[in-house]
Enzyme design. Structure first.
Site, short mmCIF file in Angstrom:
data_model
loop_
_atom_site.label_atom_id
_atom_site.label_comp_id
_atom_site.label_asym_id
_atom_site.label_seq_id
_atom_site.Cartn_x
_atom_site.Cartn_y
_atom_site.Cartn_z
CB THR A 194 -0.92 -0.02 1.24
OG1 THR A 194 -1.80 -1.14 1.11
CG2 THR A 194 -1.74 1.23 1.37
CB SER A 210 2.69 -8.01 0.69
OG SER A 210 1.71 -8.08 1.68
CB SER A 211 -1.99 -11.03 -1.07
OG SER A 211 -2.22 -10.16 -2.16
CB THR A 257 0.77 -4.30 6.29
OG1 THR A 257 -0.52 -4.28 5.69
CG2 THR A 257 1.33 -2.90 6.36
CG ASP A 258 -2.35 -8.11 3.62
OD1 ASP A 258 -2.73 -7.58 4.68
OD2 ASP A 258 -2.98 -8.03 2.56
CB THR A 297 1.79 -11.59 14.45
OG1 THR A 297 0.92 -12.32 13.64
CG2 THR A 297 1.05 -11.15 15.70
CD GLN A 312 -5.47 -23.38 16.49
OE1 GLN A 312 -6.48 -22.97 17.05
NE2 GLN A 312 -5.42 -24.52 15.84
N1 ASP Z 1 -2.67 -5.42 0.60
C1 ASP Z 1 -1.59 -4.67 1.03
C2 ASP Z 1 -0.33 -5.52 0.95
O1 ASP Z 1 -0.06 -6.29 1.84
C3 ASP Z 1 -1.82 -4.20 2.41
C4 ASP Z 1 -0.81 -3.24 2.87
O2 ASP Z 1 0.22 -3.02 2.27
O3 ASP Z 1 -1.05 -2.65 3.93
O4 ASP Z 1 0.40 -5.40 -0.02
#
Ligand code: ASP
Length: 345
Positions: A17, A65-66, A96-97, A167, A280
């Site tokens: 992001t 990042s997914s 962030t993911d 995390t 978990q």
């Molecule tokens: N979907 C974004 C990613 O992980 C979320 C982010 O960057 O906050 O690339």
């Protein structure tokens, strides 16, 4: 660490992001981040800020990042290693993911030797009103300039976290990361208050694991849940993985009363598949043998990951195998504190 270091900080953009822009398909990473940073973050040139240098990596275009996969960890590490002499530290900009996975992998690889690698991102893109991207970048650079740490850290908002302890949690714009069992390494305000004792359990010998590519390593993650059985477990093993991170129940590990499941674990273990357990519960710790139902699984070969995060456990197993570990040595090192990622009991 040299206080009068005039080498630049290497900046590496992997996507996320932080650098995204709105398109008709939704937010997408943009290629022109260096120019936009130059335009939108004039504080980069304030006195006391270190010089920066953007560094290309060869892991492909910027990603949400997914879509990050383990080869990116090794490509990043190789890039950092190649520039480690010229730079005093590195900031990796990442979505962030999956940021905590990449941060964990870099902590085990330690590609910059004794220099800090800070991974950061943003919850709102650079250039949008209220974006946290400038502050996160500036705080990352300030941490490196202050020469307070040689760790792989995550800077988000006003905190420096140990990467392999962090995390992502949902729902907090300003602070999406938590470090449930390790206090922040630093609070970043007008001054940077580094707390050496917060990271006290990082061993003295922190040389990283030498691995330069993902090889054919495949690690799976499998939660324990009511209904998890030998069939499902065997299907995962049959997919050709070298290791499985079993996300265990907070106290009971898994279905240790299910003979077929226990036998499946034992058979996988005998074939060299490392089954490592983490809890978990976000702030939990694996306690093998505390309840009788966990004993058969321990006997079958499940190794305790203590209080490691799932991100650290997965990255650790991957890096260990990519570095050429045998199953026995991967098991031994999985359970051992290598980079401050787990608390010895
Ligand atoms: N979907 C974004 C990613 O992980 C979320 C982010 O960057 O906050 O690339």
């Amino acid at each position: 660490m040299n206080q009068r270091d005039d080498r630049p900080v290497g900046l590496i953009y992997t996507g996320g992001t932080f650098g995204m822009q709105q398109s008709d398909r939704g937010y997408e990473p943009s290629e022109d981040l260096p120019q936009r940073v130059e335009r939108d973050v004039p504080e980069l040139h304030a006195s006391g800020m270190p010089p920066i240098e953007w560094i290309e990596h060869d892991a492909g275009p910027p990603l949400n990042s997914s879509d990050v996969t383990p080869p990116l960890w090794y490509a990043l590490a190789n890039t950092i290693r190649a520039h480690a002499d010229r730079c005093r530290g590195f900031v990796v900009i990442h979505g962030t993911d999956t940021l905590a996975y990449t941060g964990s992998a870099l902590s085990f690889l330690q590609p910059a030797g004794n220099q800090p690698v800070i991974v950061t991102g943003a919850s709102r893109p650079l250039g949008e009103p209220g974006s946290d991207a400038p502050a996160n970048l500036l705080n990352s650079l300030r941490v490196i300039a202050a020469a307070v740490t040689s760790e792989t850290g995550i800077v988000f908002g006003d905190r420096l976290l140990r990467a392999n302890r962090a995390t992502k949690r949902h729902g907090s714009y300003t602070q999406p990361f938590v470090s449930p069992v390790c206090d922040p390494l630093a609070q970043i305000g007008e001054r940077i208050e580094y707390r050496a004792s917060a990271g006290g359990e990082r061993p003295a010998d922190t040389a990283g694991i030498r691995a330069t590519d993902a090889a054919d390593v495949r690690i799976a993650m499998l939660p324990a849940y009511p209904g998890l059985d030998a069939r499902t477990f065997n299907a995962v093993v049959g997919s050709g993985v070298q290791g499985i991170v079993l996300e265990a129940y907070p106290a009971g590990i898994g279905p240790g009363g299910d003979r077929a499941f226990v036998d499946a674990v034992a058979a996988a273990h005998a074939r060299g598949v490392v089954v490592g357990a983490v809890s978990q519960a976000r702030d939990g710790r694996i306690r093998m043998g505390r309840y009788a139902s966990s004993t058969p699984l321990a006997t079958a070969g499940v190794v305790s990951g203590g209080d490691m995060t799932r991100e650290a456990a997965l990255a650790k197993l991957h890096v260990l195998f990519a570095g050429g570990a045998t199953p026995e040595s991967a098991r031994e090192q999985f359970a051992r504190n290598l980079q401050g990622e787990l608390t010895d009991e």
